[in-house]
Enzyme design. Structure first.
Site, PDB file in Angstrom:
ATOM      1  N   TYR A 144       0.861  -1.194   0.000  1.00  0.00           N
ATOM      2  CA  TYR A 144       0.000   0.000   0.000  1.00  0.00           C
ATOM      3  C   TYR A 144       0.887   1.230   0.000  1.00  0.00           C
ATOM      4  CZ  TYR A 144      -3.415   3.518   1.354  1.00  0.00           C
ATOM      5  OH  TYR A 144      -4.206   4.631   1.394  1.00  0.00           O
ATOM      6  N   ASP A 246       9.460   2.929   0.723  1.00  0.00           N
ATOM      7  CA  ASP A 246       8.328   3.621   1.341  1.00  0.00           C
ATOM      8  C   ASP A 246       8.413   3.405   2.854  1.00  0.00           C
ATOM      9  OD1 ASP A 246       5.971   4.668   2.215  1.00  0.00           O
ATOM     10  OD2 ASP A 246       4.748   3.820   0.606  1.00  0.00           O
ATOM     11  N   LYS A 273       3.629  10.400   8.434  1.00  0.00           N
ATOM     12  CA  LYS A 273       3.248  10.012   9.801  1.00  0.00           C
ATOM     13  C   LYS A 273       4.089  10.676  10.897  1.00  0.00           C
ATOM     14  CE  LYS A 273       0.897   6.010   8.146  1.00  0.00           C
ATOM     15  NZ  LYS A 273      -0.536   5.958   8.101  1.00  0.00           N
TER      16      LYS A 273
END
Ligand code: PMP
Length: 451
Positions: A144, A246, A273
């Site tokens: 994802y 990522d 984040k």
């Protein structure tokens, strides 16, 4: 039981659905019978609108590594908010946060900020295509990388349409994607280097980048095998493509991110984040010669803008959060996470039930499986109804987890929070088993309380 404990959430959800489709605004936080409405976050706990208190083992999907409303972070934001939150100009906060990232993450020589992990991935892949002059990007099945057309394929494909294990199909996640999006995306299996090489070698002159998570989050916090990540590094170098790591969720694992733990140096790293201290954020960092494409002083530069890029509230929060996240704290949390994971696996063995955990350091997922999965397809073997019931049972027992069983630790947690979580997980597993018997392990024996 969940419905009875959350009547105020139910009525809020009904009200909300008059102004927001489904009564929520993030597909991933929505669930039946109704999504939970939160009143307040306090440290490592959440309070819902019915007054129920939860140990927050999700921390807004790993982003709040210091829990809610950490005093040092709220003070930094308040200080900055009093002096302005966003300017159409550069400011020192951006440089401070960029410098911290360059100092901490080995492969990061230059940084550009944006507002989400999704935007970071968009920019990284555009940079890769522009730098190499090639059209294709490869991602792993089950990987994802945010909610946008360029990477929204084969995240959670139905096995019937997903192609063979060694040669997965590119399955769009939804209708409405840009025409051609799927054609420029190649899907490789996770944790199978030989199969990935067999797919990518023939594409050599058209492959711009491979984007990969060191720990596949949505697939079930499944760590990459070190040989797989190192092999992808060597392969991309051989093919003249870029490796984009990522690290949106894994940057919390060490000051230098998972790449420091794996000993892999990517060309570009996508971040988000934790680097925003709880406020919206994204960033791309990497090799100077690739990042330089965004330098507006260069002829033919690649335009990259955004009204809130590098905004002052986010950079103040991000600097405060990163300064609190020392190497010692990362190590302590990872050690705590390792013990937590081992204890969940031991619980499954003790109860003779398919309960196990995968992950790395402070990131973990409970799986209703006998063994930790090594890729998306293995993770999918868990009974979806059992997973759904476990999420509700965890909420009933005062543990806030992701719907799919993902958990993470925050720096406010120690042994006592892990013990509290383990006791709740045991009760939740037994409640699920009582409602819908889980298959017993082939070699396992049920303990008396589970029967
Ligand atoms: N990449 C990874 C690995 C992620 O886990 C996420 C979000 N969970 C994203 C990208 C997208 O980040 P955001 O939700 O901030 O857009």
């Amino acid at each position: 039981m969940y419905a009875a404990r959350t009547v105020a959430s139910a009525s809020r959800a009904a009200e909300a659905s008059r102004v927001m489709p489904g009564g929520d605004t993030r597909a991933i936080t929505w669930f039946l019978p109704h999504p939970l409405f939160v009143e307040e976050g306090r440290g490592c706990e959440l309070v819902d609108v019915d007054g129920n208190v939860y140990l927050d083992l999700l921390s807004n999907y790993t982003s709040l590594v210091h829990g809610h409303a950490h005093p040092a972070i709220t003070a930094a934001v308040a200080r900055q908010a009093a002096r302005g939150t966003a300017f159409a100009a550069a400011h020192d906060g951006q440089v401070q946060l960029a410098r911290l990232l360059c100092e901490r993450v080995g492969s990061v020589e230059r940084v550009r900020f944006c507002n989400s992990g999704t935007e970071a991935v968009m920019l990284a892949l555009r940079l890769a295509r522009a730098f190499t002059g090639r059209p294709l990007v490869a991602k792993a099945e089950g990987g994802y990388h945010g909610s946008w057309d360029g990477v929204e394929a084969s995240v959670e494909p139905e096995p019937a349409t997903a192609g063979s294990r060694e040669r997965p199909a590119t399955v769009p996640e939804s209708e409405g994607l840009l025409p051609g999006a799927a054609e420029s995306l190649v899907v490789i299996p996770f944790n199978d280097l030989a199969a990935a090489e067999a797919i990518l070698e023939p594409l050599a002159d058209r492959l711009a980048a491979v984007i990969i998570e060191p720990v596949a989050g949505v697939a079930g916090t499944i760590p990459a095998d070190p040989e797989y990540l190192q092999g992808l590094r060597a392969l991309t170098q051989r093919l003249g493509a870029l490796l984009v790591l990522d690290e949106v969720i894994t940057l919390r694992l060490a000051p230098g991110g998972a790449q420091a733990l794996y000993g892999v140096s990517p060309d570009l790293t996508t971040m988000g984040k934790i680097i925003g201290g709880g406020l919206p954020v994204g960033a791309v960092g990497g090799r100077e010669e690739v990042m330089a494409l965004t330098d507006p002083g260069r002829p033919g530069f690649l335009p990259h803008s955004g009204t809130f890029n590098g905004n002052a509230a986010t950079t103040a929060a991000g600097v405060a959060a990163l300064e609190l996240l020392t190497a010692a704290e990362c190590e302590r949390l990872n050690g705590l996470g390792d013990r937590f994971r081992e204890a969940i696996c031991a619980l499954g063995a003790e109860l003779g039930l398919p309960v196990t955990a995968s992950g790395l350091g402070s990131l973990l997922t409970i799986h209703l499986l006998d063994e930790p999965p090594g890729n998306y397809r293995e993770a999918r073997r868990a009974d979806p109804e059992g997973v759904r019931l476990l999420h509700l049972a965890l909420l009933n027992e005062g543990v806030f987890a992701a719907r799919r069983g993902m958990l993470c630790l925050s720096t406010l947690m120690g042994e006592s929070e892990v013990e509290r979580a383990l006791a709740a997980i045991r009760r939740a597993v037994l409640a699920v088993h009582a409602e819908r018997p889980l298959p017993t392990r082939a070699a396992g024996e049920l303990v008396a309380e589970a029967r």
